[in-house]
Enzyme design. Structure first.
Site, PDB file in Angstrom:
ATOM      1  N   PRO A  87       0.789  -1.194  -0.132  1.00  0.00           N
ATOM      2  CA  PRO A  87       0.081   0.069   0.001  1.00  0.00           C
ATOM      3  C   PRO A  87       0.909   1.292  -0.147  1.00  0.00           C
ATOM      4  CG  PRO A  87      -0.712  -1.350   1.836  1.00  0.00           C
ATOM      5  CD  PRO A  87       0.632  -1.982   1.067  1.00  0.00           C
ATOM      6  N   GLU A 114       1.846  -7.913   8.048  1.00  0.00           N
ATOM      7  CA  GLU A 114       1.885  -6.176   7.960  1.00  0.00           C
ATOM      8  C   GLU A 114       3.015  -5.939   7.006  1.00  0.00           C
ATOM      9  OE1 GLU A 114      -0.987  -6.056  10.515  1.00  0.00           O
ATOM     10  OE2 GLU A 114       0.051  -4.041   9.767  1.00  0.00           O
ATOM     11  N   ARG A 156      -1.143  -8.816 -20.967  1.00  0.00           N
ATOM     12  CA  ARG A 156      -2.029  -8.312 -22.281  1.00  0.00           C
ATOM     13  C   ARG A 156      -1.293  -7.407 -23.254  1.00  0.00           C
ATOM     14  NH1 ARG A 156      -4.583  -3.415 -22.034  1.00  0.00           N
ATOM     15  NH2 ARG A 156      -6.412  -4.239 -23.360  1.00  0.00           N
ATOM     16  N   ASP A 171      -6.745   1.406 -25.589  1.00  0.00           N
ATOM     17  CA  ASP A 171      -6.958   1.290 -24.079  1.00  0.00           C
ATOM     18  C   ASP A 171      -7.016   2.768 -23.391  1.00  0.00           C
ATOM     19  OD1 ASP A 171      -6.662  -1.265 -23.691  1.00  0.00           O
ATOM     20  OD2 ASP A 171      -4.391  -1.285 -23.153  1.00  0.00           O
TER      21      ASP A 171
HETATM   22  N1  LIG Z   1      -0.155  -3.445  -3.936  1.00  0.00           N
HETATM   23  C1  LIG Z   1      -0.849  -3.240  -3.140  1.00  0.00           C
HETATM   24  C2  LIG Z   1      -1.936  -3.000  -2.212  1.00  0.00           C
HETATM   25  C3  LIG Z   1      -2.024  -3.734  -0.818  1.00  0.00           C
HETATM   26  C4  LIG Z   1      -1.273  -4.811  -0.217  1.00  0.00           C
HETATM   27  C5  LIG Z   1      -0.045  -5.505  -0.627  1.00  0.00           C
HETATM   28  C6  LIG Z   1       0.512  -6.347  -0.152  1.00  0.00           C
HETATM   29  C7  LIG Z   1       0.519  -6.661   1.333  1.00  0.00           C
HETATM   30  C8  LIG Z   1       0.873  -7.423   2.168  1.00  0.00           C
HETATM   31  C9  LIG Z   1       0.059  -7.207   3.303  1.00  0.00           C
HETATM   32  N2  LIG Z   1      -0.961  -6.475   3.117  1.00  0.00           N
HETATM   33  C10 LIG Z   1      -0.693  -5.863   1.858  1.00  0.00           C
HETATM   34  C11 LIG Z   1      -1.630  -5.217   1.190  1.00  0.00           C
HETATM   35  N3  LIG Z   1      -2.985  -3.230  -0.313  1.00  0.00           N
HETATM   36  N4  LIG Z   1      -3.489  -2.216  -1.071  1.00  0.00           N
HETATM   37  C12 LIG Z   1      -2.719  -2.272  -2.230  1.00  0.00           C
HETATM   38  N5  LIG Z   1      -3.159  -1.159  -3.195  1.00  0.00           N
END
Ligand SMILES: N#Cc1c(-c2ccc3cc[nH]c3c2)n[nH]c1N
Length: 245
Positions: A87, A114, A156, A171
């Site tokens: 994130p 986490e 793709r 696209d």
């Molecule tokens: N890319 C992306 C992500 C994630 C994500 C990615 C990896 C892990 C590992 C534990 N929690 C996660 C959330 N959440 N929202 C996004 N846009």
């Protein structure tokens, strides 16, 4: 293109056996290898996580299994681009998908809990490019779904994967004057369905009028759903007509 995916849930990637990407694998356009991170653990419980230093909720993925996995998958010499969904990463965009589609080898690291101990990316950067990438401002429970999205967006774009190469050029967000416009509405047979008719212009055969109508609809949809994209359009991409749409 070679794809390595490291995860504690290999079964998440069964969808890569079907549809366009499955065909790309069978025809040799994509060489996908999914690896279980727990194969690089050595304890009876195949432990991949531990409590976070400094306290706080949840668990963190231990660095040792990741280090051994990367040692095994990237021994020496050529190296992949390593992509870690998180994130807190840089935005994943169509432009980044196109950049990845030009790479001969990608390695996706799927975090859980986490996240992955930060020293894993730090150490990996000593021997390969590492991108931490986010799909958007929402939170998933792990990286697997994000990797599925990225693999489809990248796959793709590979020549030969999509039956109609023109689809890529049309696209939303593809390079070009329409780059920042959302795609407009699409229609197919029947010409009338539940008393709803296809717009006459699409049945007219006038290609210029059809192109203009499609652009107008793309401008309208972009103004409605993503107004922030409109100023990004190159100044020359909007003429007087466009501004009145
Ligand atoms: N890319 C992306 C992500 C994630 C994500 C990615 C990896 C892990 C590992 C534990 N929690 C996660 C959330 N959440 N929202 C996004 N846009």
């Amino acid at each position: 293109m070679k794809l390595d995916i490291v995860t504690i849930f290999p079964e998440y990637f069964a969808p890569l056996e079907i549809s366009l990407l499955g065909k790309a694998r069978r025809t040799g356009l994509l060489d996908v290898h999914v690896h279980d991170l727990r194969d690089w653990t050595h304890d009876r419980h195949r432990t991949v996580d531990d409590t976070p230093y400094g306290g706080g909720p949840g668990m963190v993925m231990k660095p040792e299994p990741w280090g051994e996995a990367l040692d095994a998958l990237v021994p020496s010499g050529d190296a992949p681009r390593m992509i870690i969904p998180t994130p807190s990463g840089r935005p994943f965009t169509q432009a980044l998908a196109a950049e990845y589609a030009a790479a001969p080898w990608l390695l996706f690291a799927c975090g859980r809990y986490e996240g992955i101990d930060s020293r894993v990316a730090e150490e990996a950067r000593t021997r390969m490019p590492v991108d931490e990438v986010s799909l958007g401002d929402f939170v998933l429970a792990g990286g697997e779904v994000a990797v599925l999205v990225m693999v489809e967006a990248v796959g793709r774009l590979l020549p030969g994967v999509l039956g109609n190469a023109d689809s890529v050029a049309d696209d939303s967000f593809a390079p070009g004057a329409m780059e920042s416009l959302l795609e407009g509405p699409v229609y197919t047979k029947p010409p009338v369905w539940r008393d709803r008719a296809v717009p006459d212009v699409l049945l007219s055969g006038h290609h210029g009028a059809i192109a203009r109508w499609r652009r107008d609809e793309a401008l309208r949809r972009t103004a409605r759903h993503r107004p922030e994209l409109l100023p990004r359009l190159a100044s020359g991409a909007l003429d007087e007509h466009d501004r009145r749409v």
